[in-house]
Design a protein around this motif. Structure first.
Motif, PDB file in Angstrom:
ATOM      1  N   GLY A  79      -6.119  16.313 -14.252  1.00 29.93           N
ATOM      2  CA  GLY A  79      -6.188  14.859 -14.322  1.00 29.93           C
ATOM      3  C   GLY A  79      -5.395  14.166 -13.235  1.00 29.93           C
ATOM      4  N   ALA A  80      -4.483  14.915 -12.600  1.00 31.84           N
ATOM      5  CA  ALA A  80      -3.659  14.327 -11.549  1.00 31.84           C
ATOM      6  C   ALA A  80      -4.374  14.291 -10.201  1.00 31.84           C
ATOM      7  N   LEU A  81      -5.431  15.078 -10.047  1.00 31.27           N
ATOM      8  CA  LEU A  81      -6.074  15.192  -8.730  1.00 31.27           C
ATOM      9  C   LEU A  81      -6.681  13.869  -8.272  1.00 31.27           C
ATOM     10  N   GLY A  82      -7.281  13.128  -9.185  1.00 29.68           N
ATOM     11  CA  GLY A  82      -7.835  11.827  -8.821  1.00 29.68           C
ATOM     12  C   GLY A  82      -6.752  10.868  -8.371  1.00 29.68           C
ATOM     13  N   LEU A  83      -5.593  10.939  -9.013  1.00 29.01           N
ATOM     14  CA  LEU A  83      -4.479  10.065  -8.648  1.00 29.01           C
ATOM     15  C   LEU A  83      -3.953  10.379  -7.253  1.00 29.01           C
ATOM     16  N   VAL A  84      -3.830  11.658  -6.921  1.00 32.43           N
ATOM     17  CA  VAL A  84      -3.296  11.984  -5.592  1.00 32.43           C
ATOM     18  C   VAL A  84      -4.303  11.626  -4.498  1.00 32.43           C
ATOM     19  N   LEU A 124       0.825  -1.209   0.000  1.00 32.76           N
ATOM     20  CA  LEU A 124       0.000   0.000   0.000  1.00 32.76           C
ATOM     21  C   LEU A 124       0.858   1.257   0.000  1.00 32.76           C
ATOM     22  N   ILE A 125       1.957   1.229   0.750  1.00 32.48           N
ATOM     23  CA  ILE A 125       2.866   2.380   0.756  1.00 32.48           C
ATOM     24  C   ILE A 125       3.388   2.640  -0.643  1.00 32.48           C
ATOM     25  N   TRP A 126       3.813   1.574  -1.311  1.00 34.02           N
ATOM     26  CA  TRP A 126       4.393   1.774  -2.635  1.00 34.02           C
ATOM     27  C   TRP A 126       3.351   2.059  -3.692  1.00 34.02           C
ATOM     28  N   GLN A 127       2.142   1.596  -3.471  1.00 34.43           N
ATOM     29  CA  GLN A 127       1.067   2.019  -4.370  1.00 34.43           C
ATOM     30  C   GLN A 127       0.863   3.535  -4.232  1.00 34.43           C
ATOM     31  N   GLY A 128       0.889   4.018  -2.998  1.00 35.42           N
ATOM     32  CA  GLY A 128       0.744   5.457  -2.778  1.00 35.42           C
ATOM     33  C   GLY A 128       1.874   6.249  -3.404  1.00 35.42           C
ATOM     34  N   ILE A 129       3.104   5.758  -3.265  1.00 34.51           N
ATOM     35  CA  ILE A 129       4.260   6.453  -3.834  1.00 34.51           C
ATOM     36  C   ILE A 129       4.175   6.477  -5.363  1.00 34.51           C
ATOM     37  N   VAL A 130       3.841   5.336  -5.956  1.00 32.16           N
ATOM     38  CA  VAL A 130       3.747   5.257  -7.411  1.00 32.16           C
ATOM     39  C   VAL A 130       2.646   6.175  -7.936  1.00 32.16           C
ATOM     40  N   LEU A 131       1.481   6.142  -7.292  1.00 35.99           N
ATOM     41  CA  LEU A 131       0.372   6.983  -7.749  1.00 35.99           C
ATOM     42  C   LEU A 131       0.691   8.473  -7.618  1.00 35.99           C
ATOM     43  N   SER A 132       1.383   8.845  -6.542  1.00 31.71           N
ATOM     44  CA  SER A 132       1.694  10.264  -6.347  1.00 31.71           C
ATOM     45  C   SER A 132       2.714  10.750  -7.374  1.00 31.71           C
ATOM     46  N   THR A 133       3.712   9.925  -7.701  1.00 30.16           N
ATOM     47  CA  THR A 133       4.690  10.342  -8.707  1.00 30.16           C
ATOM     48  C   THR A 133       4.090  10.264 -10.117  1.00 30.16           C
ATOM     49  N   TYR A 134       3.187   9.333 -10.331  1.00 27.47           N
ATOM     50  CA  TYR A 134       2.439   9.280 -11.591  1.00 27.47           C
ATOM     51  C   TYR A 134       1.651  10.583 -11.761  1.00 27.47           C
ATOM     52  N   ALA A 135       1.024  11.031 -10.676  1.00 22.73           N
ATOM     53  CA  ALA A 135       0.273  12.283 -10.713  1.00 22.73           C
ATOM     54  C   ALA A 135       1.190  13.456 -11.057  1.00 22.73           C
ATOM     55  N   GLY A 136       2.390  13.460 -10.477  1.00 22.38           N
ATOM     56  CA  GLY A 136       3.332  14.525 -10.771  1.00 22.38           C
ATOM     57  C   GLY A 136       3.752  14.539 -12.228  1.00 22.38           C
TER      58      GLY A 136
END
Length: 206
Positions: free
Chosen positions: A87-92, A69-81
């Protein structure tokens, strides 16, 4: 007798299961570092999209563990960046959910990385009405991360970067310098080198 045989088989399988998780975790960490620090910016969004799919499957395989879950959060946040824009707001928001779920399972997992990542989200995401950004929450989460891992590369980097955003330049220098001195993490050479480079760039710009 039968239940004892089953129990012994389950216990014998535990190290293999743990090894599988560690291997998958290391693979995602390495791929993230390659995308973040080696790929051209115009290729990162697509690469992070693919890695987000892998991270989702990783979480599904180990639903009761905090690390995926931690790494899912990290991946999604950098994907958003990498994606940027509205379009990034849903990802964060999805990243925040993953990190909060990780905290609920084990808030000390991976040296408090969920606190670090949540703190970084709260100061980098826009505030209301567009997003959930909140500098007070960012400071609180980042301090918790440092309490768990005071010498950590990421914990010091993000608190230093946050302090720069707040105009606390002299304090920021202290934490950014600690990034350059922090011990390396096994198997994270590329990520460590990238983070140290970012810290040095910020210090050089002051």
């Amino acid at each position: 007798m039968k239940w004892m045989v089953l129990m012994m088989a389950w216990v014998a399988a535990m190290p293999l299961w743990a090894a599988d998780l560690e291997t998958e975790l290391a693979d995602i960490q390495q791929r993230w570092a390659e995308i973040q620090y080696q790929l051209p910016e115009n290729q990162q969004e697509k690469a992070f999209e693919g890695l987000a799919t892998e991270a989702e499957a990783f979480v599904a395989r180990y639903p009761d563990r905090a690390e995926p879950l931690i790494w899912q959060g990290i991946v999604l946040s950098t994907y958003a960046g990498a994606k940027g824009g509205l379009g990034a707001l849903g990802l964060v928001k999805d990243a925040r959910k993953s990190l909060e779920a990780a905290l609920a399972i084990d808030d000390g997992s991976l040296d408090g990385s969920a606190y670090t990542s949540l703190g970084s989200l709260y100061y980098q995401v826009p505030g209301w009405p567009l997003g959930f950004g909140d500098d007070d929450k960012a400071r609180s989460y980042l301090r918790k991360a440092l309490a768990i891992n005071p010498d950590g590369i990421d914990a010091n980097y993000f608190f230093g970067d946050f302090l720069l955003e707040q105009g606390e330049t002299e304090r920021a220098k202290t934490y950014l310098r600690k990034v350059l001195q922090a011990p390396g993490r096994p198997g994270r050479d590329l990520a460590d080198a990238g983070r140290r480079k970012e810290a040095k760039e910020r210090l050089d710009a002051l």
